[in-house]
Scaffold this active site. Structure first.
Site, PDB file in Angstrom:
ATOM      1  N   ASP A 128       0.902  -1.179  -0.089  1.00 46.12           N
ATOM      2  CA  ASP A 128       0.055  -0.129  -0.066  1.00 46.12           C
ATOM      3  C   ASP A 128       1.000   1.475   0.017  1.00 46.12           C
ATOM      4  OD1 ASP A 128      -1.552   2.117   0.466  1.00 46.12           O
ATOM      5  OD2 ASP A 128      -2.983   0.997   1.812  1.00 46.12           O
ATOM      6  N   HIS A 129       1.061   1.732  -1.184  1.00 45.16           N
ATOM      7  CA  HIS A 129       2.342   2.739  -1.365  1.00 45.16           C
ATOM      8  C   HIS A 129       2.039   4.035  -0.425  1.00 45.16           C
ATOM      9  CE1 HIS A 129      -0.593   4.361  -4.334  1.00 45.16           C
ATOM     10  NE2 HIS A 129      -0.176   5.413  -4.089  1.00 45.16           N
ATOM     11  N   HIS A 187      -6.242   2.488   1.064  1.00 43.63           N
ATOM     12  CA  HIS A 187      -5.730   3.601   1.542  1.00 43.63           C
ATOM     13  C   HIS A 187      -6.408   4.420   2.829  1.00 43.63           C
ATOM     14  CE1 HIS A 187      -3.276   2.941  -1.948  1.00 43.63           C
ATOM     15  NE2 HIS A 187      -3.892   3.744  -2.944  1.00 43.63           N
TER      16      HIS A 187
END
Length: 516
Positions: free
Chosen positions: A207-208, A270
């Site tokens: 999950d950047h 996110h």
């Protein structure tokens, strides 16, 4: 101080930046195999991140990068592709001596995911790199491919003895991009397939957003300061708004996006991760297990509103003006079914049912073709219980707020009331601003730099675990089911801030959306 098996010294703060000279975090002998190496993610993010890590001295001299794709390339062709991507997208300056050392470890394997011969060649390539480059049997396999290919790639890695080091000395890890499933059932099925090949601690779900400096700063802001945490609860906080807005449309992603939508693409991962970090209790330490334990407690405490029709909204962008240009609506985009019900905007109200947050609503929203690109967390405080001023003195006074700006202007803003200069007592909202770019001389590493380095180190702090993924789907699935059986998504004009129903949702609670 003895290192742990993951490479982070015991007792160290794993959130410390890799550039900290007191505690360098440098990867040991290792290599990275990228499946889907010809895609945009690899070209724009992964390849530049690998170079930037090498340029910062955080990769070992023998680091090796293997690309796997269907292109008819030789090693030299692959090296040229990486070179062009680095030149165009890397964060740090190009240095010829760094490049020359790095490219010596480049290899390319041509093949499809069901091509046994190609995976056999990959196995031989890995063995050759172990001998010639000293990678020690340590390889991470990055699945930068559509989710439908995850099971096949993982099974092939097991079938061809790539999922573990035959010598029993090195480690093997799988890196999987989102989305991890499209609902709870598919996520559980995928987890089952992956865990038959890789142990849970060997699976790194990307999950950047969790790699962004400002997201990690949520923890520093809360737990390294005494001024915020005493107010971080239901006694003082009125509500929390978490926003991820984009000013672009779907671009050329119709094949991926249609049928997925904004809620599955952004809220499930996110925004629920940002909610968990905002609402969690202080962990016993900042190791991965302690952080995950507290995030899981929050996700387990999340309750959906009783009336999903009144407290969830989904919409689709219609034609309008954006950035001075006329843009098409979602249903007019190439490759989109004109009867599509896919959401390009989603807003939901969630409640965290625990002692700290009981009665405090969390509003999450995301969308495409909105007013501007911004991601932020706004903690909005209750109004003062008594104002010893005339009503006219404070008629423009709003609620205090602490806003964590995740992107693009990374920093923190505090909004509070202050007296206007003059002879009368007039109080007006003002803001106090902290900006990363103005306060620190060091430039922030890209999220993928941090996350790739953490994979090579075995540091799982910033990677969602199985239970987090499944709990997130448990939250979102009832909302998606409600939308699937109700009215069509509400249209909103491109360049605005979403459907009218989203404003009405907050108005029912006596609140309004922040205008970022």
């Amino acid at each position: 101080m003895s290192p742990t098996s993951g490479g982070t010294p015991q007792g160290a703060n794993p959130l410390r930046d890799a550039q900290d000279r007191r505690l360098p975090r440098i990867a040991g002998p290792s290599g990275l195999v990228i499946f889907g190496v010809t895609g945009d993610l690899s070209r724009k993010k992964l390849m530049p991140a690998v170079y930037d890590l090498a340029n910062r001295g955080l990769l070992p001299p023998g680091f090796s990068l293997v690309g796997f794709a269907r292109r008819d390339w030789e090693n030299e062709d692959f090296a040229q592709v990486v070179h062009d991507a680095v030149k165009e997208h890397s964060r740090t300056p190009f240095r010829e001596e760094v490049w020359q050392q790095l490219q010596e470890g480049f290899r390319f394997v041509q093949g499809d995911f069901d091509d046994d011969a190609a995976f056999e060649q990959l196995r031989q390539t890995v063995e050759d790199l172990n001998k010639k480059r000293g990678t020690g049997g340590n390889f991470a396999f990055y699945l930068s491919v559509p989710p439908k290919f995850f099971p096949k790639v993982v099974e092939q890695l097991k079938e061809h003895n790539l999922s573990s080091d035959p010598a029993g000395e090195g480690w093997r890890r799988a890196v999987i991009e989102k989305p991890f499933g499209h609902d709870l059932e598919s996520a559980q099925e995928l987890n089952s397939i992956v865990h038959k090949v890789f142990a849970p601690h060997e699976v790194f779900r990307i999950d950047h957003y969790l790699g962004k400096e400002t997201v990690q700063n949520i923890l520093a802001l809360r737990f390294a300061n005494t001024m915020f945490e005493p107010l971080w609860n239901r006694s003082y906080v009125d509500h929390v708004q978490i926003t991820m807005a984009e000013d672009i449309g779907i671009g050329g992603r119709a094949g991926y996006y249609d049928g997925i939508g904004a809620a599955r693409d952004v809220i499930q991962n996110h925004l629920l991760q940002l909610l968990a970090l905002t609402a969690m209790e202080e962990p016993a330490s900042f190791d991965a297990n302690s952080l995950v334990r507290e995030k899981i407690k929050v996700l387990q405490s999340v309750q959906l509103p009783e009336d999903l029709g009144k407290h969830t909204v989904f919409g689709q962008y219609a034609a309008g003006w954006q950035g001075g240009e006329q843009v098409a609506g979602y249903l007019q985009e190439d490759g989109i079914d004109p009867n599509s019900r896919t959401d390009t905007y989603a807003a939901i109200r969630l409640n965290v049912d625990n002692r700290r947050w009981a009665g405090v609503p969390f509003y999450l929203r995301t969308g495409k073709r909105l007013g501007r690109r911004v991601t932020e967390i706004a903690v909005v405080f209750q109004r003062a219980p008594h104002l010893p001023f005339d009503t006219t003195d404070t008629q423009e006074l709003g609620q205090n707020a602490l806003v964590i700006r995740v992107q693009p202007d990374e920093g923190v803003t505090v909004r509070f009331g202050s007296k206007v200069p003059g002879t009368s007592m007039e109080v007006r909202d003002v803001t106090m601003d902290f900006a990363y770019g103005e306060s620190f001389t060091e430039s922030s590493p890209e999220a993928y730099e941090r996350l790739i380095l953490d994979v090579l180190l075995g540091d799982a702090n910033l990677f969602p675990r199985t239970q987090e993924v499944e709990l997130s789907w448990k939250i979102l699935d009832p909302i998606e089911e409600h939308w699937a059986t109700g009215p069509k998504p509400e249209a909103y004009t491109s360049g605005t801030w979403g459907p009218k129903a989203a404003d009405e949702m907050l108005a029912r609670d006596g609140r309004v959306w922040r205008r970022p």
